[in-house]
Enzyme design. Structure first.
Site, short mmCIF file in Angstrom:
data_model
loop_
_atom_site.label_atom_id
_atom_site.label_comp_id
_atom_site.label_asym_id
_atom_site.label_seq_id
_atom_site.Cartn_x
_atom_site.Cartn_y
_atom_site.Cartn_z
CB VAL A 114 -0.93 7.13 8.10
CG1 VAL A 114 0.57 6.84 8.21
CG2 VAL A 114 -1.15 8.50 7.50
CE LYS A 152 -0.62 4.70 2.95
NZ LYS A 152 -0.27 3.33 2.55
CD GLU A 168 -4.06 3.38 -2.60
OE1 GLU A 168 -5.04 4.11 -2.75
OE2 GLU A 168 -3.87 2.72 -1.56
N GLY A 188 -6.20 -7.11 -2.77
CA GLY A 188 -6.87 -5.87 -2.35
C GLY A 188 -5.97 -4.89 -1.62
CG ASP A 217 -0.19 4.76 -0.70
OD1 ASP A 217 -1.36 5.18 -0.61
OD2 ASP A 217 0.34 4.00 0.14
CB THR A 250 -10.99 -3.94 -0.31
OG1 THR A 250 -10.76 -4.21 -1.68
CG2 THR A 250 -10.43 -5.06 0.54
CE LYS A 256 -4.05 5.73 0.57
NZ LYS A 256 -4.26 4.35 0.89
N1 HSE Z 1 -2.23 0.71 -1.30
C1 HSE Z 1 -1.96 0.95 0.06
C2 HSE Z 1 -0.79 0.07 0.48
C3 HSE Z 1 -3.17 0.66 0.87
O1 HSE Z 1 -0.44 -0.84 -0.25
O2 HSE Z 1 -0.22 0.30 1.54
C4 HSE Z 1 -3.12 1.22 2.25
O3 HSE Z 1 -2.96 2.59 2.25
#
Ligand code: HSE
Length: 437
Positions: free
Chosen positions: A134, A207, A192, A189, A203, A14, A107
């Protein structure tokens, strides 16, 4: 005009595809802002023949991202592969060692190996930029690394995962199931490759680890973070939060304490009228408390192709202009060790949902255990399991919702151990922290 800045883009998901489109769309404005052309020389991805929205005709194809990372006609290696090991790790190291600048949105890689990669960048005199790693399109790395250089930061916190915020927003607003909302977020999109990274809080933790290092000048430590995700949040919790004047958000918080730095990621009830409660859908927000500037909060899209590509392109433009900053704001050799403040010492209010056997003395026993642990209750509400208030006793269990006054995590844990052993509750207690700031 000086020579073109030559890019190699690895990863055509993406974000990679959006980046190629954005480079074409903003070609003229980028040229005038950077004083030179930005040219994609080559690309690399897992599959060459996948159907994509972009044409890669005319670009050199590399099956192996390492050959792209080290290609003589590439000045900047753009890593959009993802993952903390394998191709991303190997190719970024190869690029830095070959004296190429690196721009990455990764990240997970930086949370695990950021110190080593920054060391390599310093050693080889190249840039390692990671704005897109981030909070998607929000320029928080630049703000913390450069714009707040004259401040001592005491706290950084925020909504750092677009997927989780999207899911929580949709669950509340449209009364949808967790699974349906997650599927939507994946289709858009945002999520992850492995969405458990999003919904289980990892995630956000990755960050947060990067923000903590920039905020406090400490070595990146993504292992010592207290992490809880949102998969245990039920519609009943969301409804209860609203009735109590709160909204549930997944927050990442890093805060200086007397004993060290507290890093935590967990679903949090934030006041309905506060700023964070208004941050909906895929939007992220990052709030920084610093001595000179006071509080600043930046909000914007936290995920999605164009928003993330915008951050990647900002990093590339800095390199094109000749702007160079140490990856972690100071030399890696000057970073202090990270000292963790114990989660048990965390202070705050708590929401606790218990499934209680509906029998004489159960309520009194629970309230007694809270009092023994020194916890003062702000409210206690009993509901039928369907979430409706009532005295009718159809089912043999009731939901009991407790809100505590300010207390400590260790007091709460102690009380819950006793409450469990008294045998009045069924299943696991649900515990959600309250955050006023
Ligand atoms: N999967 C992450 C989110 C994408 O939903 O924030 C951006 O880091």
């Amino acid at each position: 005009m000086t020579d073109a800045l030559r890019l190699g883009v690895a990863g055509l998901g993406t974000v990679g595809c959006s980046l190629i489109q954005l480079l074409a769309r903003q070609k003229d404005v980028l040229e005038s802002r950077c004083g030179r052309t930005l040219s994609v020389m080559g690309v690399s991805a897992r599959s060459r023949n996948l159907k994509r929205d972009i044409s890669i005709d005319g670009l050199a194809w590399h099956d192996d991202p390492v050959t792209l990372a080290t290609a003589p006609d590439v000045d900047v290696f753009v890593e959009l592969i993802g993952g903390d090991a394998g191709a991303a790790d190997i190719s970024v190291r190869a690029a830095l060692k070959a004296g190429k600048h690196v721009v990455t949105a990764n990240k997970a890689l930086l949370a695990k190996h950021g110190g080593e990669l920054a060391t390599l960048a310093e050693k080889h005199g190249v840039t390692l930029n990671f704005e897109a790693a981030v909070a998607g399109g929000i320029p928080i790395i630049k703000a913390m690394r450069e714009s707040l250089a004259g401040n001592q930061v005491s706290r950084v916190s925020g909504i750092l995962n677009g997927t989780c915020n999207y899911i929580l927003t949709r669950m509340e607003r449209d009364n949808l199931s967790f699974a349906a909302c997650l599927e939507e977020a994946q289709q858009l999109g945002y999520a992850e490759a492995d969405p458990t990274f999003d919904v289980e809080g990892f995630d956000t933790a990755h960050k947060l680890a990067l923000l903590t290092s920039l905020a406090f000048g400490t070595q990146i430590n993504s292992e010592d973070i207290y992490v809880e995700g949102i998969s245990s949040i039920t519609p009943q919790d969301i409804q209860a939060a609203a009735e109590l004047g709160y909204r549930i958000k997944l927050l990442g918080v890093a805060q200086r304490r007397t004993t060290g730095i507290e890093q935590r990621v967990h679903p949090t009830m934030v006041p309905l009228e506060g700023h964070l409660a208004q941050i909906s859908d895929v939007t992220n927000a990052v709030s920084v408390d610093a001595d000179a500037v006071g509080n600043i909060t930046l909000s914007g899209p936290g995920a999605g192709g164009d928003a993330t590509a915008s951050a990647v392109l900002g990093d590339i433009a800095d390199i094109a202009r000749g702007l160079r900053t140490l990856p972690l704001g100071v030399s890696v050799t000057e970073l202090k060790p990270y000292v963790r403040a114990r989660m048990g010492a965390h202070e705050g209010g708590y929401y606790i949902r218990l499934t209680v056997s509906d029998r004489l003395g159960a309520f009194a026993s629970i309230a007694g255990r809270m009092a023994e642990a020194g916890i003062s209750l702000a409210s206690i509400v009993q509901k039928n399991r369907d979430g409706q208030p009532g005295v009718s006793n159809g089912p043999e269990t009731k939901s009991v919702l407790l809100i505590t006054h300010q207390t400590t995590e260790s007091a709460i844990r102690e009380a819950l151990v006793h409450i469990r052993s008294d045998g009045h509750i069924v299943g696991d207690p649900q515990l959600i922290r309250l955050e006023i700031a």
